[in-house]
Design an enzyme around this catalytic site. Structure first.
Site, PDB file in Angstrom:
ATOM      1  N   SER A 138       0.854  -1.194   0.000  1.00  0.00           N
ATOM      2  CA  SER A 138       0.000   0.000   0.000  1.00  0.00           C
ATOM      3  C   SER A 138       0.884   1.236   0.000  1.00  0.00           C
ATOM      4  O   SER A 138       2.048   1.183   0.421  1.00  0.00           O
ATOM      5  CB  SER A 138      -0.885   0.000   1.248  1.00  0.00           C
ATOM      6  OG  SER A 138      -1.514   1.254   1.446  1.00  0.00           O
ATOM      7  N   TYR A 151      -3.147  -0.433  10.124  1.00  0.00           N
ATOM      8  CA  TYR A 151      -3.094  -0.786   8.707  1.00  0.00           C
ATOM      9  C   TYR A 151      -1.720  -0.478   8.122  1.00  0.00           C
ATOM     10  O   TYR A 151      -1.136  -1.296   7.398  1.00  0.00           O
ATOM     11  CB  TYR A 151      -4.180  -0.025   7.951  1.00  0.00           C
ATOM     12  CG  TYR A 151      -4.257  -0.360   6.486  1.00  0.00           C
ATOM     13  CD1 TYR A 151      -4.887  -1.526   6.052  1.00  0.00           C
ATOM     14  CD2 TYR A 151      -3.720   0.495   5.526  1.00  0.00           C
ATOM     15  CE1 TYR A 151      -4.970  -1.834   4.701  1.00  0.00           C
ATOM     16  CE2 TYR A 151      -3.795   0.196   4.169  1.00  0.00           C
ATOM     17  CZ  TYR A 151      -4.421  -0.964   3.774  1.00  0.00           C
ATOM     18  OH  TYR A 151      -4.495  -1.269   2.430  1.00  0.00           O
TER      19      TYR A 151
END
Length: 254
Positions: A138, A151
């Site tokens: 990500s 996250y």
């Protein structure tokens, strides 16, 4: 170019969003696609679409955070050529607003889940004589994202695992790379916005879209196209790399 004929690909979280787009494209390019989802129902729409196209697809119900389930599933699949570690969950929160239970849940799926699949996949790729692993990292692996502590922690680990695996198995003809998407417009994003920002959904969608310098979110099919390249023979000289697909988010947000 970019043919996957005579290849067998395992795609975790391959029943929806980015994973579904990858499953459909890989099947279109000739791969035998094995979709690993938490339930058979989660994979059904992707299975139906691939079957309608005349592609080859098998779905497997498996909790990636459970090593026994993953090992059994991968042994059932047998020797394969491509693993896409796409399964993952999101979380909103800073370090002091992230309960231990939430942190453990994110680590269990987004970190241990990737580890479990890598652990089970390497022997099967070795049996196939070579292989490709693609992990979904990500932009949060690269830059600070507000309210995404757990996250971001998990996706940073995914990028580091990518490098370790690429280094450890380079002499066994196993390549390992990762993709770092910015925001991608999927049904998950719509659900995420409606759950966390119920009173200003349109405003949040616009804000999240414009956070990419290019002015919009990515399409799942755009991420799938990059995944196809990295898993194809044409990318045979590429390993140990991360590829941002981010509309300029990392380099142009200033």
């Amino acid at each position: 170019m970019f043919s996957l004929k005579n290849k067998k690909a395992v795609i975790t979280g391959g029943g929806s969003g980015i994973g579904k787009a990858i499953s459909l494209l890989f099947a279109k390019q000739g791969a035998e696609v094995h979709i690993v989802e938490l339930t058979q129902e989660s994979a059904q729409s992707a299975v139906d679409e691939i079957n309608a196209l005349g592609g080859k697809v098998v779905s497997h119900a498996c909790n990636v955070s459970n090593q026994q389930e993953v090992t059994a599933t991968f042994e059932k699949i047998g020797a394969f050529n491509i693993l896409v570690n796409n399964a993952g969950i999101a979380h909103v929160g800073k370090v002091d607003t992230t309960p231990e239970a939430d942190f453990d849940r994110i680590m269990s799926v987004n970190v241990k889940g990737v580890y479990n699949c890598l652990f089970a996949a390497v022997p099967q790729l070795r049996n196939a004589g070579s292989g490709v692993i693609l992990n979904m990292a990500s932009i949060a692996s690269w830059v600070g994202i507000p309210d995404r502590f757990a996250y971001s922690t998990a996706k940073g680990a995914v990028m580091s695992m990518t490098l370790s695996v690429a280094k450890d198995y380079i002499n066994e003809n196993i390549r390992c790379n990762s993709i770092s998407p910015a925001r991608v417009h999927t049904p998950f994003v719509d659900g995420f916005i409606s759950k966390n920002y119920p009173d200003n959904q349109a405003e949040m969608f616009e804000k999240l879209s414009k956070s990419q310098p290019i002015g919009r979110m990515a399409k799942p099919e755009e991420v799938a196209a990059l995944a196809l390249f990295l898993c194809s023979d044409e990318a045979g000289f590429i390993t140990g790399c991360d590829y941002p697909i981010d509309g300029g988010f990392i380099k142009l947000n200033n």
